[in-house]
Scaffold this active site. Structure first.
Site, PDB file in Angstrom:
ATOM      1  N   TRP B 201       0.906  -1.173   0.068  1.00  0.00           N
ATOM      2  CA  TRP B 201      -0.125   0.054   0.056  1.00  0.00           C
ATOM      3  C   TRP B 201       0.958   1.397   0.159  1.00  0.00           C
ATOM      4  O   TRP B 201       0.563   2.208  -0.548  1.00  0.00           O
ATOM      5  CB  TRP B 201      -0.822  -0.104   1.116  1.00  0.00           C
ATOM      6  CG  TRP B 201      -2.262  -0.424   0.738  1.00  0.00           C
ATOM      7  CD1 TRP B 201      -2.552  -1.802   1.002  1.00  0.00           C
ATOM      8  CD2 TRP B 201      -3.497  -0.149   0.162  1.00  0.00           C
ATOM      9  NE1 TRP B 201      -3.809  -2.213   0.662  1.00  0.00           N
ATOM     10  CE2 TRP B 201      -4.368  -0.945   0.197  1.00  0.00           C
ATOM     11  CE3 TRP B 201      -3.687   1.123  -0.348  1.00  0.00           C
ATOM     12  CZ2 TRP B 201      -5.620  -0.860  -0.429  1.00  0.00           C
ATOM     13  CZ3 TRP B 201      -4.863   1.413  -0.926  1.00  0.00           C
ATOM     14  CH2 TRP B 201      -5.750   0.367  -0.940  1.00  0.00           C
ATOM     15  N   GLU B 356     -12.988  -4.029   1.415  1.00  0.00           N
ATOM     16  CA  GLU B 356     -11.598  -4.300   0.724  1.00  0.00           C
ATOM     17  C   GLU B 356     -10.528  -4.776   2.056  1.00  0.00           C
ATOM     18  O   GLU B 356      -9.571  -3.945   2.089  1.00  0.00           O
ATOM     19  CB  GLU B 356     -11.204  -3.391   0.050  1.00  0.00           C
ATOM     20  CG  GLU B 356     -10.026  -3.415  -0.877  1.00  0.00           C
ATOM     21  CD  GLU B 356      -9.469  -2.330  -1.588  1.00  0.00           C
ATOM     22  OE1 GLU B 356     -10.020  -1.509  -1.353  1.00  0.00           O
ATOM     23  OE2 GLU B 356      -8.555  -2.520  -2.467  1.00  0.00           O
ATOM     24  N   HIS B 381     -15.682  -3.948  -4.605  1.00  0.00           N
ATOM     25  CA  HIS B 381     -14.760  -5.119  -4.013  1.00  0.00           C
ATOM     26  C   HIS B 381     -15.662  -6.043  -3.081  1.00  0.00           C
ATOM     27  O   HIS B 381     -16.153  -7.090  -3.550  1.00  0.00           O
ATOM     28  CB  HIS B 381     -13.718  -4.736  -3.239  1.00  0.00           C
ATOM     29  CG  HIS B 381     -12.724  -4.031  -3.845  1.00  0.00           C
ATOM     30  ND1 HIS B 381     -11.972  -4.321  -4.673  1.00  0.00           N
ATOM     31  CD2 HIS B 381     -12.231  -2.648  -3.835  1.00  0.00           C
ATOM     32  CE1 HIS B 381     -10.889  -3.912  -5.452  1.00  0.00           C
ATOM     33  NE2 HIS B 381     -11.047  -2.497  -4.741  1.00  0.00           N
TER      34      HIS B 381
HETATM   35 ZN   LIG Z   1     -11.138   0.875  -6.075  1.00  0.00          ZN
END
Ligand SMILES: [Zn+2]
Ligand SMILES: [Zn+2]
Lengths: 506, 506
Positions: B201, B356, B381
């Site tokens: 990330w 997510e 998601h």
């Molecule tokens: Zn996205």
């Protein structure tokens, strides 16, 4: 009957959930309604309907604190391969509690993967008359004999262990290498050592072969099973159902015993163990054959199972097929033989391994459905069940539980991060299931505590609580093969242990 | 209305399945009944109710052959990290077909991750007045300006790209390193480069910052979006809904344009693109803000969204929050601001990213339920949906589809083997969902074909067929934000393309 009651409860909960949805109407979110939905979801989980006593609530609050700490750890153990996670797990206070917790029954354990390899090497291979040879593909074979055994193909000449040790500079190294041959456990990076399912299954089968000559020696066979029961007992398990190949066992002079002898050895050892440890409930045997055999051998095996069921009603629990599912024959291939017990009026039960696969849409992928059609009492693994909504619904509505073995599925490379194990979903849905260990000696796990840790922490995270553990433990008795009167006795024994556990760990 | 019809169909199918179970009775397995159950399960899948024309059946038979070959490959691409799988995927005949297939709409793509980094470097950074500086943590920043920009903290002095290139011995190496800064794609082992979610990330956010100064330069902004539409169009996608931050854009003299300018630029570019390519249907914008901001800024953003919805009804599709969910604020934190549109009578729609995550039982883990309570039109998601049976049921009964982005979830380390992706289960249950790409430039994927490959091969294996693909494509139009009359037009356009595709690929 327990199973019946369970099945009705499930249907009822599903209906209730449905009507709550319909009443919802999706207007502007009302915090009270939101709270209700969150509670509804929590109550759907395994353990969601368990009512906790004031004492249990105290323990639960403590557990919840520990879980918050567990989730805040830099390395979250259920996300790691068990071989890397084990030291982290073993040092966790949650693991400490789980060890002490009465976990009920181990319903999915294999005969020759119950006892750690260390015991086999440090105890069994030190016994007299133990021969070893080294295979050309870097495994080992053992055989007990009063005289040198016949040479094995693709293997070094046989050597007596005591002579080999006498001639070896570093005996510890030798013993460690023998241990390494009987387990998948490794200190190296398991992703590198076992890059694929093919590789890990090959090693698995090799390790199995390496133990074979030790554990099928008649005197060792009894001791091994006794040691297996002891290890389970020490992990606070009170009952076990063993998937057993019931092989012929052999003596030093090469003479062999029949399958009935083997069955009787299980029965006698169990009786003796229970006599010595009255708070252990016992063991039953699920006779297993390899799913690679042909139809004719298979039919013979089913007939033997029918006979064993009649001859050993107390010890014999049922019948199953073992070996790698992906490369084995599908259940449907054996449908004629599998129909024999019902046709002959036998009460032989099935406990099929099924769905230990990630091949989708293949013949093998139908095994779960077929297991259910053949009225299986439980499903071993059922890893692929989520992808089969009809089979899943059948399993639920008929109260056919899954035997979930998280560490096994991870080591055998069906799933990496255990939070993605399908049982995390099944737990959240309250699907009938039990937690088991499959082949603890192969994976370096011990009793059920490691698998309970993965299930408790990995499948539920902060959604897990003492109720989850309590229902998992009770499930293991409720879904055992024991007849109702014995289930009640086992449950009472477990309840006493549980109450003691709660009181002692506040 | 499409959504309404869909929702009813789902409920009806579920009831039918249930009654079939009850009629079953679990007696001795009858091959006909078994066949019925297998068919029932197949019909439950996404695409299971799609009737294929004789021509489609021919193509389906061919696809089935290709799938058998795909499953027999030594390395099964969906089991591998996409960075390793891509060459295998691209060489697969299935991929070739999927590229040519009209896939409908891309409903989950982010504004500045639409166009591959190669285009940014080889086209945009070669434009005049492009300055670059190198941050101390090994990323880059760009800025277009008529004069040297003010120095950035923690960054080297600004250098003009053309001067830097003139002074550089190996310009290709330089360009490649710039490209590497704007994507997660790597030739090295992705497991080693990105050992954790935190690391991946962080790189993701860095790559995003690296592109920022390029794509927010007003002239580049238009070109970038035009190139984005072109790349989708070339991948046989006819419509897109873009999650867009609608930033201020800037000119060479440092002057800036408002959010309205940005919105208008999207609208104008889309109109021009559709005029030039009449078989492209268009684009709509979902205005997004970062979930890290405070309540007061968030409230302002919602009010802006309400205004944009009124001012650009044709182009504005709705509102969403972006950024890493695990470290961001939960939806419920913003509940007051999120209630404003309904209170003010605005028709602003929500398209929330939610679920997510693999943190179970945390506040963030409630986002899916809250998204549904706030009447979200779709869920971005919904990776964690399976573990929330009540939210899952709400999503299904209200026809709220998931936008499933398989490669994104794999690269951002939610799941390793895509066969274990929860959408494999949702596909098998016929849950409403669409396939999308999230941030193709970050992952090295292209259009929707790579994600369709993962979904088709990885989520279904031999259970997938042409019906699955057809329903997925149709879902993307059915679940778009387009009003019913435009949905019909888009569907008709897609159907024409589909028929042509089938005929040309027999
Ligand atoms: Zn996205
Ligand atoms: Zn097993």
């Amino acid at each position: 009957m327990e199973l019946q009651r369970r099945s009705v409860a499930v249907t009822c909960a599903a209906t209730c959930v449905l009507s709550c949805f319909l009443a919802l109407g999706m207007s502007y979110p009302d915090p009270t309604q939101r709270e209700k939905l969150i509670k509804l979801e929590a109550s759907t989980r395994i353990g969601g309907h368990v009512e906790l006593s004031p004492e249990e609530q105290l323990l639960d609050a403590n557990l919840s604190k520990l879980m918050h700490e567990e989730m805040a750890r830099e390395d979250f153990p259920p996300a790691l391969h068990f071989f890397k996670a084990r030291p982290l797990i073993r040092s966790s206070p949650i693991y400490g509690l789980l060890q002490k917790m009465p976990k009920g029954a181990a319903l999915h354990v294999h005969d020759f993967a119950m006892v750690d390899a260390e015991w086999l090497v440090r105890n069994v291979t030190y016994r007299p008359h133990c021969y070893v040879c080294f295979t050309y593909d870097r495994s080992v074979r053992f055989y007990f004999s009063s005289w040198p055994p016949k040479p094995l193909p693709h293997c070094s000449p046989w050597a007596l262990m005591e002579q080999l040790r006498a001639a070896t500079a570093n005996v510890t190294d030798l013993d460690n290498s023998l241990i390494a041959n009987m387990t998948l456990w490794t200190q190296e990076d398991p992703e590198v050592v076992y890059p694929s399912q093919d590789v890990v299954w090959k090693s698995f089968e090799q390790a199995f072969m390496a133990t074979w000559g030790l554990v099928t020696h008649a005197p060792v066979f009894r001791d091994y099973f006794h040691e297996g029961l002891s290890q389970l007992y020490r992990d606070n398990i009170l009952y076990v159902e063993v998937r057993a190949l019931l092989p012929e066992t052999y003596e030093l002079d090469g003479s062999t015993h029949t399958r009935e002898w083997t069955m009787k050895a299980y029965q006698d050892t169990t009786r003796q163990f229970v006599e010595d440890n009255p708070d252990f409930f016992g063991a039953r045997i699920i006779f297993t054959v390899n799913r690679g055999i042909n139809r004719s051998l298979f039919t013979t095996a089913v007939q033997e199972a029918i006979k064993l069921q009649a001859d050993f009603p107390e010890t014999m629990a049922g019948f199953d097929l073992v070996g790698r599912e992906d490369t084995g024959r599908p259940l449907w291939y054996f449908r004629e033989a599998l129909s024999l017990p019902a046709a002959q009026g036998s009460n032989l039960s099935y406990f099929f391994h099924a769905g230990e696969t990630d091949l989708q849409g293949t013949e093998v992928d139908q095994n779960m459905m077929d297991a259910l059609l053949f009225n299986t009492s439980r499903i071993g693994h059922g890893f692929a069940l989520l992808r089969h909504p009809v089979a899943k619904r059948l399993s639920r509505m008929n109260g056919v539980p899954l035997e979930v073995c998280p560490i096994s599925n991870q080591v055998l490379k069906l799933v990496k991060d255990l939070r993605n194990h399908p049982a995390a979903v099944l737990m959240s849905e309250g699907h009938p299931l039990v937690i088991s260990s499959d082949d603890p000696s192969m994976f370096g796990s011990s009793g059920l505590s490691d698998d309970f840790y993965e299930a408790f922490v990995g499948f539920g995270g902060l959604s897990s609580n003492l109720g989850s553990l309590k229902e998992l433990a009770m499930n293991s008795i409720r879904y055992s093969s024991l007849p109702p009167n014995l289930q009640e006795k086992a449950m009472a024994l477990w309840q006493t242990k549980w109450n003691k556990f709660v009181t002692e760990n506040l």
